[in-house]
Design a protein around this motif. Structure first.
Motif, mmCIF file in Angstrom:
data_model
loop_
_atom_site.group_PDB
_atom_site.id
_atom_site.type_symbol
_atom_site.label_atom_id
_atom_site.label_comp_id
_atom_site.label_asym_id
_atom_site.label_seq_id
_atom_site.Cartn_x
_atom_site.Cartn_y
_atom_site.Cartn_z
ATOM 1 N N SER A 53 0.822 -1.207 0.000
ATOM 2 C CA SER A 53 0.000 0.000 0.000
ATOM 3 C C SER A 53 0.860 1.262 0.000
ATOM 4 N N ILE A 54 2.193 1.122 -0.022
ATOM 5 C CA ILE A 54 3.094 2.276 -0.063
ATOM 6 C C ILE A 54 3.595 2.454 -1.493
ATOM 7 N N TYR A 55 3.511 3.693 -1.978
ATOM 8 C CA TYR A 55 3.883 4.017 -3.347
ATOM 9 C C TYR A 55 4.940 5.109 -3.339
ATOM 10 N N ARG A 56 5.925 4.966 -4.202
ATOM 11 C CA ARG A 56 6.964 5.987 -4.372
ATOM 12 C C ARG A 56 6.974 6.374 -5.849
ATOM 13 N N PHE A 57 6.716 7.648 -6.103
ATOM 14 C CA PHE A 57 6.695 8.153 -7.466
ATOM 15 C C PHE A 57 7.740 9.246 -7.600
ATOM 16 N N GLU A 58 8.481 9.196 -8.689
ATOM 17 C CA GLU A 58 9.463 10.234 -8.976
ATOM 18 C C GLU A 58 9.277 10.662 -10.425
ATOM 19 N N HIS A 59 9.177 11.970 -10.620
ATOM 20 C CA HIS A 59 8.974 12.525 -11.959
ATOM 21 C C HIS A 59 9.977 13.647 -12.181
ATOM 22 N N VAL A 60 10.507 13.704 -13.386
ATOM 23 C CA VAL A 60 11.443 14.764 -13.753
ATOM 24 C C VAL A 60 11.028 15.295 -15.123
ATOM 25 N N TRP A 61 10.902 16.618 -15.209
ATOM 26 C CA TRP A 61 10.555 17.258 -16.476
ATOM 27 C C TRP A 61 11.449 18.457 -16.694
ATOM 28 N N ARG A 62 11.580 18.820 -17.951
ATOM 29 C CA ARG A 62 12.235 20.074 -18.322
ATOM 30 C C ARG A 62 11.159 20.908 -19.009
ATOM 31 N N VAL A 63 10.825 22.021 -18.373
ATOM 32 C CA VAL A 63 9.733 22.883 -18.827
ATOM 33 C C VAL A 63 10.327 24.145 -19.444
ATOM 34 N N GLY A 64 9.849 24.515 -20.602
ATOM 35 C CA GLY A 64 10.355 25.676 -21.323
ATOM 36 C C GLY A 64 9.840 26.998 -20.789
ATOM 37 N N ARG A 65 9.963 27.222 -19.500
ATOM 38 C CA ARG A 65 9.601 28.489 -18.858
ATOM 39 C C ARG A 65 10.527 28.722 -17.669
ATOM 40 N N GLU A 66 10.644 29.993 -17.290
ATOM 41 C CA GLU A 66 11.505 30.359 -16.175
ATOM 42 C C GLU A 66 10.965 29.805 -14.852
ATOM 43 N N LYS A 67 11.887 29.564 -13.959
ATOM 44 C CA LYS A 67 11.574 28.993 -12.649
ATOM 45 C C LYS A 67 10.530 29.821 -11.899
ATOM 46 N N GLU A 68 10.646 31.127 -11.939
ATOM 47 C CA GLU A 68 9.716 31.986 -11.202
ATOM 48 C C GLU A 68 8.285 31.849 -11.720
ATOM 49 N N ARG A 69 8.137 31.668 -13.030
ATOM 50 C CA ARG A 69 6.798 31.481 -13.610
ATOM 51 C C ARG A 69 6.177 30.184 -13.116
ATOM 52 N N LEU A 70 6.972 29.124 -13.074
ATOM 53 C CA LEU A 70 6.465 27.849 -12.560
ATOM 54 C C LEU A 70 6.153 27.949 -11.074
ATOM 55 N N TRP A 71 7.018 28.620 -10.333
ATOM 56 C CA TRP A 71 6.796 28.739 -8.890
ATOM 57 C C TRP A 71 5.483 29.445 -8.593
ATOM 58 N N SER A 72 5.119 30.427 -9.425
ATOM 59 C CA SER A 72 3.876 31.160 -9.183
ATOM 60 C C SER A 72 2.660 30.235 -9.239
ATOM 61 N N LEU A 73 2.761 29.131 -9.956
ATOM 62 C CA LEU A 73 1.672 28.156 -10.019
ATOM 63 C C LEU A 73 1.825 27.073 -8.956
ATOM 64 N N ILE A 74 3.008 26.503 -8.892
ATOM 65 C CA ILE A 74 3.250 25.356 -8.010
ATOM 66 C C ILE A 74 3.315 25.769 -6.546
ATOM 67 N N GLY A 75 3.981 26.874 -6.257
ATOM 68 C CA GLY A 75 4.170 27.303 -4.870
ATOM 69 C C GLY A 75 2.883 27.661 -4.158
ATOM 70 N N ASP A 76 1.854 28.045 -4.922
ATOM 71 C CA ASP A 76 0.575 28.417 -4.313
ATOM 72 C C ASP A 76 -0.559 27.503 -4.777
ATOM 73 N N PHE A 77 -0.207 26.347 -5.320
ATOM 74 C CA PHE A 77 -1.189 25.318 -5.690
ATOM 75 C C PHE A 77 -2.273 25.858 -6.611
ATOM 76 N N ARG A 78 -1.878 26.618 -7.604
ATOM 77 C CA ARG A 78 -2.828 27.142 -8.590
ATOM 78 C C ARG A 78 -2.896 26.164 -9.758
ATOM 79 N N TYR A 79 -3.698 25.119 -9.602
ATOM 80 C CA TYR A 79 -3.814 24.066 -10.605
ATOM 81 C C TYR A 79 -5.115 24.160 -11.402
ATOM 82 N N ASP A 80 -6.075 24.913 -10.884
ATOM 83 C CA ASP A 80 -7.342 25.013 -11.600
ATOM 84 C C ASP A 80 -7.111 25.758 -12.912
#
Length: 169
Positions: free
Chosen positions: A4-31
């Motif tokens: 019942s224990i799962y370990r997932f690891e994902h790695v991506w290279r996204v064509g945008r600056e880190k700060e742009r991604l952080w603005s979505l990921i850091g505040d859980f803006r997924y909608d």
């Protein structure tokens, strides 16, 4: 090993600056870009960097179930990393790290989660491959949505690839 224990690891290279991604990921803006995911903030921390923020989330799977999760930020280093405690139908931790590489960002996600819904835990020895495949499909849908939302190229990495910090250039 506990099935019942799962370990997932994902790695991506996204064509945008880190700060742009952080603005979505850091505040859980997924909608608006991640299909079948609803997240709302239910608590605000006092540190200013997100530590103590709490979220309630629903993740509708492509199968017959929806996961209801609580997520709280336990560590945050804007715009580089966030560590999370996960509770609810799954329990454990997740860590997201962002490393800028020019105009692109390497995104590394590690999740270590245990199934806590009684039926999921009981059936994990039998349904584990289906749960893992479903997880990957949900992640792929999120990545496709993020790419479209940001109008960015995203190159998926191997879920088995070890994490390597980009060389300083």
């Amino acid at each position: 090993m506990d099935d019942s224990i799962y370990r997932f690891e994902h790695v991506w290279r996204v064509g945008r600056e880190k700060e742009r991604l952080w603005s979505l990921i850091g505040d859980f803006r997924y909608d608006g870009w991640w299909p079948n995911v609803k997240i709302k903030r239910i608590a605000t921390g006092t540190s200013g960097d997100g530590v103590g923020n709490g979220y309630a989330g629903e993740f509708r799977s492509g199968l017959f179930y929806t996961l209801k999760l609580g997520v709280s930020v336990t560590e945050s280093r804007p715009p580089t990393a966030v560590a999370l405690r996960v509770t609810g139908d799954l329990e454990g931790r997740a860590v997201v790290r962002l490393h800028g590489a020019g105009r692109a960002t390497e995104v590394h996600v590690l999740m270590e989660l245990a199934a806590r819904r009684r039926w999921m835990s009981a059936l994990s020895p039998l349904l584990r491959p289906i749960f893992v495949r479903n997880h990957r499909r949900m992640i792929e849908a999120g990545i496709a949505g993020l790419g479209a939302y940001l109008d960015a190229d995203i190159a998926p990495g191997s879920v088995h690839a070890p994490y390597r910090r980009p060389a300083r250039g």
